[in-house]
Enzyme design. Structure first.
Site, mmCIF file in Angstrom:
data_model
loop_
_atom_site.group_PDB
_atom_site.id
_atom_site.type_symbol
_atom_site.label_atom_id
_atom_site.label_comp_id
_atom_site.label_asym_id
_atom_site.label_seq_id
_atom_site.Cartn_x
_atom_site.Cartn_y
_atom_site.Cartn_z
ATOM 1 N N SER A 44 0.814 -1.203 0.000
ATOM 2 C CA SER A 44 0.000 0.000 0.000
ATOM 3 C C SER A 44 0.857 1.267 0.000
ATOM 4 C CB SER A 44 -0.958 -0.052 1.183
ATOM 5 O OG SER A 44 -2.008 0.863 1.048
ATOM 6 N N ASP A 196 -6.081 -4.067 -1.925
ATOM 7 C CA ASP A 196 -4.981 -3.651 -1.061
ATOM 8 C C ASP A 196 -4.194 -4.854 -0.523
ATOM 9 O OD1 ASP A 196 -3.566 -2.709 1.427
ATOM 10 O OD2 ASP A 196 -4.575 -0.836 0.929
#
Length: 341
Positions: A44, A196
């Site tokens: 991320s 993610d």
């Protein structure tokens, strides 16, 4: 004669705009120039920092890395260091205390937002991070760098972690690693949708145990592991739950590392460089530096706030350089057994 830099692997956790804390940590570490960064595993926002870091290292060494990270976070802010509406942090502090966030209107809005699909409220899949990455990261430099990059994503259909390595890194890979499914469409890569990476590997440590990488790993988490008090308000409960969920895959890996290290130390497991490595763990934890911040601040890109996070990161790195850095190459500076077993 300059001190020889110590080989190390970096592990960068994700955490939205709190990634600016990592910016500060990395800025101070690069300034000190005592570490030889060989591998970066990230998820991320950590993956964005990693890509910018490697871009800068390739372009101009440690000072290039500092400049590239600065450029990344200026681009996150969208307009040369200032928000397009001006630096309104002073108003943000005045208008977003508990009285507003606890109001019925605010809570109703949050509930409504969480109930909507990004495929409905963002049908054109607009993602400002794409411009940021294409401006701040030299992807050819990243793919050709001597510094290995490992980026974690979550394969939506398979429900498992998918790792992308240096030769595979593209803007879409970084967008996938930072794709929160309630805000953005899943990122498709070769026909597969990804979310993610922090859901299942935040970041992934296991690739570092089966490759020719330095034995020292420096972890830069963004979510506090420990809080002194249990939450009671709805928003506080959601914030803590978010921290626990995004820390869970990392904690599981650290427990496994601690278990194997304990078996090696007790002579119950033979040391084998291909299978069982006595890695040395280090960490610049976020608990004391970010523990006072709420989940909502992970979406705050005001320049003054980002610089405050950077300053906190530099202070945290300074403390680590004074207290733990001498142990790199010698011994772990984190007692994983005491923390996670």
């Amino acid at each position: 004669m300059a001190t020889k830099r110590k080989p190390i692997c970096l592990a960068l956790q994700g955490g939205g705009s709190h990634g600016a804390f990592q910016w500060g940590v990395l800025d101070r570490l690069l300034e000190a120039d005592i570490l030889d960064i060989r591998v970066v595993t990230a998820a991320s926002a950590g993956a964005m920092n990693a890509a910018a870091l490697i871009t800068g290292l390739e372009q101009g060494g440690a000072e290039g890395g500092r400049a590239a990270l600065d450029k990344l976070w200026r681009e996150v802010n969208q307009s040369g260091g200032r928000n397009v509406f001006g630096d309104s942090a002073i108003w943000s502090k005045a208008l977003t205390p508990g009285w507003l966030k606890d109001s019925p209107m605010w809570k109703a809005g949050e509930t409504l937002a969480m109930s909507m699909s990004p495929y409905s409220f963002n049908p054109f899949n607009l993602n400002p991070l794409k411009r940021v990455l294409e401006t701040a990261v030299d992807f050819e430099a990243v793919r050709g760098s001597r510094v290995q990059l490992i980026v974690s994503t979550t394969a939506v259909r398979a429900g498992r972690s998918r790792l992308f390595r240096s030769p595979e890194i593209t803007p879409d890979v970084l967008l996938a690693s930072a794709c929160l499914p309630h805000l953005f469409h899943a990122v498709e890569i070769e026909g597969e949708p990804y979310w993610d990476g922090g859901y299942l590997a935040n970041p992934a440590l296991w690739p570092l145990f089966y490759a020719d990488t330095p034995d020292d790993i420096l972890l830069l988490p963004l979510n506090p592991f420990v809080r002194d008090e249990a939450p009671r308000e709805a928003g506080e409960i959601m914030d803590r739950l978010n921290e626990i969920l995004f820390n869970a895959p990392l904690v599981a890996e650290l427990r496994a590392v601690a278990f194997v290290q304990d078996l090696i130390a007790e002579g119950k497991l033979s040391r084998n460089e291909d299978r069982h490595r006595a890695v040395r763990m280090h960490a610049i934890e976020a608990d004391d530096w970010l523990g006072s911040l709420s989940l909502s601040t992970k979406f705050d890109t005001e320049w003054s706030f980002l610089n405050d996070l950077k300053s906190r990161g530099r202070q945290a790195a300074e403390h680590w350089l004074e207290t733990c850095a001498p142990q790199v190459g010698q011994a772990s500076s984190v007692d994983l057994k005491a923390r996670f077993l």
